[in-house]
Design an enzyme around this catalytic site. Sequence first.
Site, mmCIF file in Angstrom:
data_model
loop_
_atom_site.group_PDB
_atom_site.id
_atom_site.type_symbol
_atom_site.label_atom_id
_atom_site.label_comp_id
_atom_site.label_asym_id
_atom_site.label_seq_id
_atom_site.Cartn_x
_atom_site.Cartn_y
_atom_site.Cartn_z
ATOM 1 N N SER A 126 1.109 -0.992 0.027
ATOM 2 C CA SER A 126 0.358 -0.167 0.253
ATOM 3 C C SER A 126 1.247 1.434 -0.481
ATOM 4 O O SER A 126 1.976 1.458 0.396
ATOM 5 C CB SER A 126 -1.069 -0.156 1.084
ATOM 6 O OG SER A 126 -1.259 1.276 1.392
ATOM 7 N N TYR A 151 -2.281 -0.985 10.671
ATOM 8 C CA TYR A 151 -2.270 -1.713 9.828
ATOM 9 C C TYR A 151 -1.306 -1.388 8.767
ATOM 10 O O TYR A 151 -0.952 -1.927 8.327
ATOM 11 C CB TYR A 151 -4.198 -1.186 9.263
ATOM 12 C CG TYR A 151 -3.730 -1.501 7.185
ATOM 13 C CD1 TYR A 151 -3.467 -2.730 6.887
ATOM 14 C CD2 TYR A 151 -3.436 -0.267 6.306
ATOM 15 C CE1 TYR A 151 -4.242 -2.664 5.520
ATOM 16 C CE2 TYR A 151 -3.588 -0.549 4.867
ATOM 17 C CZ TYR A 151 -3.722 -1.778 4.675
ATOM 18 O OH TYR A 151 -3.777 -2.329 3.434
ATOM 19 N N LYS A 155 2.314 -3.826 7.181
ATOM 20 C CA LYS A 155 2.233 -3.803 5.591
ATOM 21 C C LYS A 155 3.131 -3.048 5.312
ATOM 22 O O LYS A 155 4.223 -3.553 4.510
ATOM 23 C CB LYS A 155 1.032 -2.655 5.391
ATOM 24 C CG LYS A 155 -0.097 -2.718 3.883
ATOM 25 C CD LYS A 155 0.012 -4.007 3.352
ATOM 26 C CE LYS A 155 -1.362 -4.905 4.079
ATOM 27 N NZ LYS A 155 -1.633 -6.143 2.918
HETATM 28 P P1 NAD Z 1 -10.949 -7.567 1.230
HETATM 29 O O1 NAD Z 1 -11.320 -7.499 2.337
HETATM 30 O O2 NAD Z 1 -12.236 -7.368 0.801
HETATM 31 O O3 NAD Z 1 -10.622 -8.577 0.783
HETATM 32 C C1 NAD Z 1 -8.796 -9.599 1.619
HETATM 33 C C2 NAD Z 1 -9.744 -10.831 2.001
HETATM 34 O O4 NAD Z 1 -8.429 -11.338 2.628
HETATM 35 C C3 NAD Z 1 -11.063 -11.165 2.444
HETATM 36 O O5 NAD Z 1 -11.613 -11.470 1.182
HETATM 37 C C4 NAD Z 1 -11.099 -12.079 3.496
HETATM 38 O O6 NAD Z 1 -12.166 -12.286 3.831
HETATM 39 C C5 NAD Z 1 -9.357 -12.672 3.741
HETATM 40 N N1 NAD Z 1 -8.944 -12.680 3.978
HETATM 41 C C6 NAD Z 1 -8.996 -11.761 5.626
HETATM 42 N N2 NAD Z 1 -7.390 -12.474 6.288
HETATM 43 C C7 NAD Z 1 -7.603 -13.900 6.405
HETATM 44 C C8 NAD Z 1 -6.984 -15.080 6.881
HETATM 45 N N3 NAD Z 1 -5.940 -14.351 7.598
HETATM 46 N N4 NAD Z 1 -7.291 -16.122 5.502
HETATM 47 C C9 NAD Z 1 -7.595 -16.344 4.780
HETATM 48 N N5 NAD Z 1 -8.331 -15.371 4.129
HETATM 49 C C10 NAD Z 1 -8.074 -13.867 4.407
HETATM 50 O O7 NAD Z 1 -9.531 -6.109 0.779
HETATM 51 P P2 NAD Z 1 -9.195 -5.450 -0.828
HETATM 52 O O8 NAD Z 1 -9.398 -4.265 -0.885
HETATM 53 O O9 NAD Z 1 -9.202 -6.638 -1.636
HETATM 54 O O10 NAD Z 1 -7.964 -5.485 -0.132
HETATM 55 C C11 NAD Z 1 -6.885 -6.651 -0.457
HETATM 56 C C12 NAD Z 1 -5.436 -6.559 -0.016
HETATM 57 O O11 NAD Z 1 -4.710 -5.711 -0.664
HETATM 58 C C13 NAD Z 1 -4.968 -6.050 1.179
HETATM 59 O O12 NAD Z 1 -3.498 -7.155 1.529
HETATM 60 C C14 NAD Z 1 -5.128 -4.679 1.752
HETATM 61 O O13 NAD Z 1 -4.227 -4.531 2.851
HETATM 62 C C15 NAD Z 1 -4.129 -4.516 0.031
HETATM 63 N N6 NAD Z 1 -4.747 -2.876 0.074
HETATM 64 C C16 NAD Z 1 -5.730 -2.729 0.079
HETATM 65 C C17 NAD Z 1 -6.103 -1.193 -0.107
HETATM 66 C C18 NAD Z 1 -8.009 -0.952 -0.243
HETATM 67 O O14 NAD Z 1 -8.085 0.503 -0.365
HETATM 68 N N7 NAD Z 1 -8.660 -1.688 -0.825
HETATM 69 C C19 NAD Z 1 -4.799 -0.200 -0.705
HETATM 70 C C20 NAD Z 1 -3.545 -0.737 -0.688
HETATM 71 C C21 NAD Z 1 -3.374 -1.936 -0.154
HETATM 72 C C1 WQD Z 2 -10.550 9.670 0.757
HETATM 73 C C2 WQD Z 2 -9.900 10.598 1.399
HETATM 74 C C3 WQD Z 2 -10.023 11.184 3.146
HETATM 75 C C4 WQD Z 2 -13.608 9.331 3.954
HETATM 76 C C5 WQD Z 2 -7.345 3.982 3.129
HETATM 77 C C6 WQD Z 2 -5.692 3.813 4.177
HETATM 78 C C7 WQD Z 2 -5.002 2.858 3.029
HETATM 79 C C8 WQD Z 2 -5.471 2.671 1.732
HETATM 80 C C9 WQD Z 2 -6.591 2.903 1.213
HETATM 81 C C10 WQD Z 2 -5.419 -0.074 2.695
HETATM 82 C C11 WQD Z 2 -8.936 11.660 2.806
HETATM 83 C C12 WQD Z 2 -11.377 11.564 2.535
HETATM 84 C C13 WQD Z 2 -12.850 9.201 3.730
HETATM 85 C C14 WQD Z 2 -15.259 10.584 4.574
HETATM 86 C C15 WQD Z 2 -13.722 12.220 4.121
HETATM 87 N N1 WQD Z 2 -5.381 1.845 2.361
HETATM 88 N N2 WQD Z 2 -12.792 11.089 3.346
HETATM 89 N N3 WQD Z 2 -14.801 11.632 4.454
HETATM 90 O O1 WQD Z 2 -6.892 7.509 3.864
HETATM 91 O O2 WQD Z 2 -6.351 7.905 1.722
HETATM 92 O O3 WQD Z 2 -6.711 5.699 2.619
HETATM 93 O O4 WQD Z 2 -7.437 3.280 2.075
HETATM 94 O O5 WQD Z 2 -3.665 -0.258 2.298
HETATM 95 O O6 WQD Z 2 -3.566 2.588 3.527
HETATM 96 O O7 WQD Z 2 -5.566 4.789 5.098
HETATM 97 O O8 WQD Z 2 -8.572 6.863 1.965
HETATM 98 O O9 WQD Z 2 -11.197 6.558 1.267
HETATM 99 O O10 WQD Z 2 -10.241 6.423 3.297
HETATM 100 O O11 WQD Z 2 -10.085 8.431 2.363
HETATM 101 O O12 WQD Z 2 -13.497 12.780 3.941
HETATM 102 O O13 WQD Z 2 -16.087 9.041 4.597
HETATM 103 O O14 WQD Z 2 -11.030 10.657 1.372
HETATM 104 O O15 WQD Z 2 -10.103 12.147 4.101
HETATM 105 O O16 WQD Z 2 -8.498 12.286 1.946
HETATM 106 P P1 WQD Z 2 -6.806 7.006 2.765
HETATM 107 P P2 WQD Z 2 -10.054 6.885 2.466
#
Ligand code: NAD
Ligand code: WQD
Length: 341
Positions: A126, A151, A155
């Site tokens: 991330s 979190y 990562k």
């Molecule tokens: P998500 O929660 O939809 O998907 C994660 C999946 O992993 C889920 O289906 C959950 O049931 C499964 N899971 C969790 N813990 C587990 C375990 N111990 N064993 C087996 N399965 C497990 O989330 P997503 O948005 O699809 O994110 C996928 C990956 O990408 C995550 O690692 C997340 O940290 C990373 N990521 C997400 C974002 C975002 O904003 N969505 C941003 C950056 C990184």
């Molecule tokens: C986006 C913008 C908020 C909600 C997070 C995690 C990051 C990654 C992605 C996994 C910001 C604003 C949000 C609301 C708002 N996840 N906001 N009202 O914070 O950039 O990133 O998700 O890895 O690690 O930190 O994403 O969608 O929460 O926010 O005003 O109800 O929207 O302040 O500027 P963020 P977000």
Amino acid sequence: MAHQILVTGGAGYIGSHTTLALLEAGFEVIVLDNLCNSSAESLRRVKLICGKAPTFIHGDIRDRILIDKVFAENKISAVLHFAGLKAVGESVREPLDYYDNNVTGSVTLCQAMSQAGVYTLVFSSSATVYGEPLQMPISEEFPTGVPTNPYGRSKLMVEELLQDLAKSDPRWSIALLRYFNPVGAHPSGMIGEDPNGLPNNLLPYVSQVAIGKLKELSVFGDDYPTQDGTGVRDYIHVQDLAEGHMSALRAIVQKTGVDIWNLGTGTGYSVLEMIRAFEKASDRTVAYQVVERRSGDIAECWADPSKAAHELEWKAKNSLEAMMNDTWRWQVNNPNGYVND
Ligand code: NAD
Ligand code: WQD
């Protein structure tokens, strides 16, 4: 026989879109997911879209006996590792769950891979690992920063342990994909993001306000040093992320070591721009009020995506309009996500 790819967390938001892309490209896919934040319905929908289904194993990445069995019974050549917990606020309240799932889970997975002789891994990292960079856009050469929550730290820890692992054994080939802000849904409107309870992220919240499930959006601060005072992020369509995984996988099977790639568009949009774009796509009004900044938020964050463009021949193709239209289609077709009640 087609290459078998193990997709941990493949029933989740990004994992299900990537599973679909892999199946469409002719890979055989095994999804391992404990469904703690998803539903197996997503994989049934994947089959409806492309006519092919992954093999689904309901299980946990921390279950070493199960993972050993999965590797022993299949011919897996690579792992795409999405499984983990991702809610920033929850990670502050339940840090041990986050270190256990994200860090211990990744350690267990890598131990099992090593024993099985599978050394090709794509990890979902991330942009949060950059902390609060001094300038934009963010390139992979920037030092990693100090994530503001458990979190983010989990990562970064996994990134570091994977770097150590690759140094210790040259057979490993690892991609660290640093996603910026994933949004959108498959254009069919059949799979998308299905948050549990109150959404943490901006776009799912906006979308639930537009459809009338939530009353109004709280905009977290309008006094940042940005064009309109609200936070700026690099939102990237989940379909582009899925393609990015395929490109990274193709690249790392030909080499070893660790590669880091930003997956972003290179363009930042403010919260107010996102609201206006969503209003246009949905033809609805999104009620909002400006409240205090959210603790831990940074003012702005967008990617320099040129390394992925050069090395992976990958670029995000979907416009902001497509992100909004696809999110809205998914929301309208599935007002309650995968649960039909
Ligand atoms: P998500 O929660 O939809 O998907 C994660 C999946 O992993 C889920 O289906 C959950 O049931 C499964 N899971 C969790 N813990 C587990 C375990 N111990 N064993 C087996 N399965 C497990 O989330 P997503 O948005 O699809 O994110 C996928 C990956 O990408 C995550 O690692 C997340 O940290 C990373 N990521 C997400 C974002 C975002 O904003 N969505 C941003 C950056 C990184
Ligand atoms: C986006 C913008 C908020 C909600 C997070 C995690 C990051 C990654 C992605 C996994 C910001 C604003 C949000 C609301 C708002 N996840 N906001 N009202 O914070 O950039 O990133 O998700 O890895 O690690 O930190 O994403 O969608 O929460 O926010 O005003 O109800 O929207 O302040 O500027 P963020 P977000």
